[in-house]
Design an enzyme around this catalytic site. Structure first.
Site, mmCIF file in Angstrom:
data_model
loop_
_atom_site.group_PDB
_atom_site.id
_atom_site.type_symbol
_atom_site.label_atom_id
_atom_site.label_comp_id
_atom_site.label_asym_id
_atom_site.label_seq_id
_atom_site.Cartn_x
_atom_site.Cartn_y
_atom_site.Cartn_z
ATOM 1 N N THR A 12 0.820 -1.213 0.000
ATOM 2 C CA THR A 12 0.000 0.000 0.000
ATOM 3 C C THR A 12 0.850 1.259 0.000
ATOM 4 O O THR A 12 0.493 2.257 -0.628
ATOM 5 C CB THR A 12 -0.935 0.007 1.230
ATOM 6 O OG1 THR A 12 -1.794 -1.129 1.170
ATOM 7 C CG2 THR A 12 -1.777 1.268 1.276
ATOM 8 N N ASP A 90 -0.070 -6.564 4.997
ATOM 9 C CA ASP A 90 -0.744 -7.853 5.178
ATOM 10 C C ASP A 90 0.189 -8.952 5.667
ATOM 11 O O ASP A 90 -0.203 -9.808 6.464
ATOM 12 C CB ASP A 90 -1.420 -8.289 3.873
ATOM 13 C CG ASP A 90 -2.657 -7.474 3.554
ATOM 14 O OD1 ASP A 90 -3.137 -6.759 4.449
ATOM 15 O OD2 ASP A 90 -3.146 -7.554 2.411
#
Length: 317
Positions: A12, A90
């Site tokens: 991200t 993640d």
């Protein structure tokens, strides 16, 4: 002047919206693009190494070894004070713990990322990257192993976990807390890990899988993983490390085939311990040569077992 190497891997923190969908394309930006958009600290020489551009769930064990090798190569330069690795959140905790186990240099490796993209309102890209660079250059972080810097906090790789799917307070270390903070660009370290472990890994990691236990769990998944060639299986049990009695026959078959089986707990805090004596208890599992995984969560246990097997070291927790 202090020198920090910034290795980027996507996630991200390096994402931008796709024109076709408007959704984020994780890892779309190179390290050079990311650095150009951010206000990097002045007074620190930051060398950019754009290594990988992927969502973090797309990373593989071979990617981990590639990154480890690059970090060690940069550490051949005595002028490098530390290394920052940007990463998708993640799987950030898994990668950080892999580095912690396999990189022996006393200089800090700092892993960071962001919960919001650089274009999002209230993005945490800028501050997390800035704080990570300051941390990597700070002498107090030497001999701490790999740490995670996120939302002004410094966490040990061994215990850090992603605690929220989207909030900028994305990481925590349940039961152990953080090592220090960054306040107005100043690094304050309050504690350090006592012990460091290191394994020499220069080959592909073996297949190690995770099985989560629940009411009515049986041995179907375990048998399938054994057939698929798993070299190790982490079982995320409950409480002190219990599984259902219907899992026990398959667990025994796995061990008979030379597969390492480790029992962990799904609890956020506390250790696996042979408290009870009944079929499927930690005591029963231990008697069947299952390794008791102490207070490791299942993902960290998987990383540890993979590294120990790849290093051809004795398996212990």
């Amino acid at each position: 002047m202090k020198k920090v190497v910034l290795i980027t891997t996507g996630g991200t923190i390096a994402s931008k919206p796709k024109e076709s969908s408007g959704k984020l394309d994780s890892g779309a930006m190179s390290g050079e693009e990311l650095a150009e958009l951010c206000d990097l600290p002045k007074g620190i020489d930051v060398e950019i190494d754009s290594a990988i551009q992927k969502p973090s769930i797309h990373l593989t064990g071979d990617d981990w070894i590639l990154l480890k090798d690059r970090i060690e190569k940069h550490f051949e330069n005595p002028n490098v004070d530390g290394v920052v690795v940007t990463h998708g959140t993640d799987t950030l905790e898994e990668t950080a713990y892999f580095f912690d186990l396999t990189i022996a240099d006393e200089r800090p490796v700092v892993v960071t990322g962001s919960q919001r993209s650089i274009a999002d309102l209230g993005s945490d890209v800028y501050i997390n990257l800035r704080h990570a660079i300051y941390s990597a250059s700070h002498p107090d972080l030497r001999n701490c192993g790999t740490v995670v810097v996120f939302n002004e906090r410094i966490f040990a790789a061994r215990y850090v976990k992603k605690e929220h799917a989207s909030n900028i307070q994305g990481f925590n270390a349940f039961g152990f807390g953080y090592l220090g903070i960054i306040d107005n660009d100043d690094v304050y370290l309050f504690q350090k890990p006592i012990n460091r472990e290191n394994y020499q890994v220069n080959r592909s990691l073996p297949r190690v899988d995770i099985v989560k236990c629940h009411i009515e769990s049986d041995g179907v998944v375990l048998d399938a993983l054994a057939k698929a060639g798993s070299k190790g299986i982490i079982i995320e049990g409950v409480g002190r490390g219990q599984v259902t009695p219907t899992m026990m026959p398959a667990i025994k078959r796995c061990i008979e085939q030379g597969i390492y089986v480790v029992i962990t707990t799904s609890s956020e805090e506390g250790s696996v311990y042979p408290t009870y004596d009944y079929p499927g208890s930690a005591h029963n599992l231990h008697n069947e040569q299952v390794v008791l995984g102490r207070d490791f969560d299942s993902k960290k246990a998987r990383v540890r077992l993979s590294v120990q097997l790849a290093a051809k070291e004795n398996v212990y927790f």
